[in-house]
Scaffold this active site. Structure first.
Site, PDB file in Angstrom:
ATOM      1  N   ASP A 350      89.136 -68.927  48.965  1.00 17.26           N
ATOM      2  CA  ASP A 350      89.801 -68.862  47.663  1.00 17.26           C
ATOM      3  C   ASP A 350      89.823 -67.413  47.153  1.00 17.26           C
ATOM      4  O   ASP A 350      88.988 -66.601  47.540  1.00 17.26           O
ATOM      5  CB  ASP A 350      88.972 -69.739  46.708  1.00 17.26           C
ATOM      6  CG  ASP A 350      89.680 -70.065  45.416  1.00 17.26           C
ATOM      7  OD1 ASP A 350      90.773 -70.644  45.479  1.00 17.26           O
ATOM      8  OD2 ASP A 350      89.131 -69.759  44.340  1.00 17.26           O
ATOM      9  N   GLU A 379      93.376 -66.688  50.450  1.00 12.47           N
ATOM     10  CA  GLU A 379      94.399 -66.893  49.417  1.00 12.47           C
ATOM     11  C   GLU A 379      94.673 -65.582  48.697  1.00 12.47           C
ATOM     12  O   GLU A 379      93.863 -65.098  47.921  1.00 12.47           O
ATOM     13  CB  GLU A 379      93.918 -67.947  48.407  1.00 12.47           C
ATOM     14  CG  GLU A 379      94.954 -68.223  47.332  1.00 12.47           C
ATOM     15  CD  GLU A 379      94.359 -68.781  46.037  1.00 12.47           C
ATOM     16  OE1 GLU A 379      95.054 -69.530  45.361  1.00 12.47           O
ATOM     17  OE2 GLU A 379      93.196 -68.461  45.714  1.00 12.47           O
TER      18      GLU A 379
END
Ligand SMILES: [Ca+2]
Ligand SMILES: [Ca+2]
Ligand SMILES: [Ca+2]
Length: 633
Positions: A350, A379
């Site tokens: 993330d 990400e």
């Protein structure tokens, strides 16, 4: 897509605001024997690349402690304790000849003795686990809470009562690991090869309210224990059972990790293990400004980058400080622990850009040293290929850092796909986006997608249609990259911004009707989209060029696009007509070495058979269709 970024920020604000907590009472000085609350990691492997392992003990009255290992095969090196006696760090050396089994660390402090349990595990075997992922894979993203409830007994667990209500969109809905295990045959039939689950860390056990609405961390992005499994999903045992069952049928499992921040309810927030564990404190920190572009800017001062690297998401999510040596060590060991314990094949990381790039280099180096075949996708949410590519590993950039991160999500291509196939804008956007591939160290390894859990679903876009969704799927499954599907898109599920884009999969709950996991439970439209995607995953598996081939653009107009995927031995041609009328396209195949007279057929079945004549192919493409052409055997 700026509106989507704002929507995500809003959802994080709600998460963070909802979880604000009162100060705990356990920090007052107390007398008596030392006490152990938590041991992290609780175990480690013989023969591991990290040895000694640094064990962090959270407790009380640990100040001045000496630590010794009980049992053979373990020795304790350097020990440090924080001034308030609530955290102890001990380097634990695991002998190559240590016999697997339970041990303990004997902690002797002023007030007495405490035991910290610790287990020695046998050496890790790499056989079928820890496989990584590649363009040979098709990833399927699901949220465990929203996919299927295979075990109603954990819907409202004793540890965290009152967070379950299927009628409320921010509550737990009961989905779990067993539900995923039950539907592995469905995923296998759809043709996916890897499952990416949103985080399965133990998240907050508290219900929080904001504007009179209840919030839980059903999504998994509010960790309160990086060594715990969320009790709504199952246990470490059921997680391992899931990974093992997936591996048995040839599916990989990708873990979702968050190294940038914790949930607001994490016990560290009120009592950090070191003074610099977080960037700032709950009372005094800087806000996240989302200026990720400053990180690739050779002209940006460190001061200008600081708010992006050290700011607290939504001004409230505690930002971990990877420049703190103990914190960095903790995060690296934690990653290696999960991989070893669960047998994951890859990681989706993330919020990649909000962590210093030198940390990713160290983290990736540690992963690959222990698990050479492992793979990571990060990400980096932006529509600019220049910025996204800056974070893919493979080469050092101007800052001297090669992040070594294998893959990043192709947000720029996702945004182009949505504009072209949902909104009907010019298909040229796709080719223009792909023209920037030279910026990436390895564009073949990008993870491509048409939607995820942070975006409104494709079918909610203005202009979206089933034909458009099928065209988007055709492009996704035949263009370069590693395709990632979002659960429910295979049956054209609708849903707007978070949490509407995270509805329960129909049929995933006992007695839910209709059951879209079975063909008989799908509507005609759902079945058409499902079958189309299923045909594409199977074509991708059969035809190596669709996975590994070089991509060559052959023809491009405002609404038609023809490209080939080519290996040394085979060429596959993909022709797309995005216009709501039939189109004729003609293009040269001289570069593909297809002799005149070669007969090609459309493996998707919509277009007619065609013959190469004078080095050219001419195709009549029906309105809003695509064909995948291969030389007829
Ligand atoms: Ca359940
Ligand atoms: Ca929990
Ligand atoms: Ca950060």
């Amino acid at each position: 897509m700026q509106k989507h970024r704002r929507a995500r920020v809003l959802s994080l604000v709600l998460l963070a605001a909802a979880f604000w907590v009162e100060a705990p009472t356990h920090l007052q000085p107390q007398s008596g024997a030392p006490e152990v609350i938590k041991v992290e990691p609780p175990n480690w492997w013989v023969g591991h690349s990290i040895n000694p392992v640094r064990v962090m003990v959270r407790g009380r009255r640990l100040d001045g402690a000496r630590v010794a290992a009980s049992g053979t095969g373990l020795t304790v090196g350097r020990v440090r304790v924080n001034p308030t006696g609530t955290y102890l760090f001990a380097d634990v050396i695991v002998s190559p000849s240590a016999k697997p089994g339970p041990r303990s660390l004997k902690i002797t402090a002023r007030g007495g003795v405490a035991e910290a349990p610790f287990e020695v595990l046998p050496p890790l075997h790499q056989d079928v686990r820890l496989q990584g992922f590649s363009p040979d894979d098709v990833i399927y993203l699901l949220m465990p809470d929203r996919f299927s409830d295979g075990d109603p007994s954990n819907d409202d667990p004793a540890k965290s009562r009152g967070l379950f209500d299927r009628q409320k969109s921010h509550y737990y809905h009961g989905g779990d690991f067993q539900g995923i295990i039950n539907h592995l045959p469905y995923l296998k039939d759809l043709g996916v090869t890897a499952i990416w689950m949103t985080p399965i860390y133990d998240n907050s056990d508290r219900l929080a309210t904001f504007n009179n609405e209840g919030f839980t961390s059903y999504h998994g992005y509010g960790a309160v224990d990086f060594y715990g499994v969320e009790e709504h999903f199952g246990s470490m045992e059921t997680l391992r059972a899931l990974v093992d069952a997936a591996h048995r049928v040839g599916l990989k499992v990708i873990q979702d990790e968050v190294a940038n921040h914790t949930g607001p309810d994490h016990p560290w927030v009120q009592d950090p293990p070191t003074p610099t564990w977080f960037n700032g404190t709950a009372a005094n920190h800087i806000n996240e400004t989302w200026q990720t572009w400053t990180l690739m800017d050779p002209h940006a001062s460190p001061a200008l980058q600081k708010s992006t690297l050290e700011g607290w998401f939504a001004n409230m999510l505690p930002d971990l400080n990877q420049d703190d040596e103990e914190c960095a060590r903790y995060l690296i060991q934690n990653t290696l622990w999960w991989i070893g314990m669960a047998g994951f094949d890859g990681i989706r990381q993330d919020t990649l850009p909000y962590v210093p790039r030198h940390f990713w280099r160290e983290w990736m180096t540690a992963i690959k040293r222990q698990y050479p075949h492992f793979a990571v996708v990060g990400e980096m949410w932006d529509g600019d290929p220049a910025l996204v590519s800056f974070f893919q590993g493979g080469i050092p950039r101007f800052d001297g850092i090669d992040t070594k991160v294998d893959s990043v999500f192709d947000f720029p291509l996702c945004f182009a796909i949505r504009k072209d196939f949902a909104e009907g804008k010019s298909i040229r956007d796709l080719a223009v986006t792909l023209a920037h591939d030279y910026l990436y160290p390895n564009s073949q390894e990008l993870v491509t997608f048409i939607g995820n859990h942070d975006l409104p679903r494709f079918m909610n876009d203005t202009g979206a249609s089933l034909e458009g969704l099928e065209l988007a799927d055709t492009f996704l499954m035949t263009a370069r990259g590693i395709p990632s599907l979002y659960y429910g898109d295979e049956i054209a599920m609708r849903g707007g911004n978070d949490p509407d884009n995270r509805r329960d999969f129909p049929g995933g709950w006992p007695n839910d009707m209709p059951n879209a996991f079975a063909a008989a439970g799908r509507s005609t439209d759902q079945q058409a989209v499902f079958e189309h995607l299923r045909r594409l995953t199977h074509l991708r598996a059969e035809l190596e060029p669709l996975r590994q081939g070089k991509m060559i653009n052959l023809e491009l107009s405002d609404q038609t696009y023809v490209y080939a995927r080519v290996t040394m031995t085979q060429a596959v041609i993909v022709a797309i007509n995005n216009r709501p009328q039939a189109e004729t396209v003609e293009f040269s195949v001289a570069d593909l070495h297809l002799p005149d007279g070669s007969s090609l057929r459309d493996l998707l079945g919509a277009g007619p058979e065609t013959i190469v004549q004078e080095g050219k192919i001419k195709l009549n493409l029906p309105a809003r269709t695509a064909g995948v052409y291969a030389v007829k055997d």
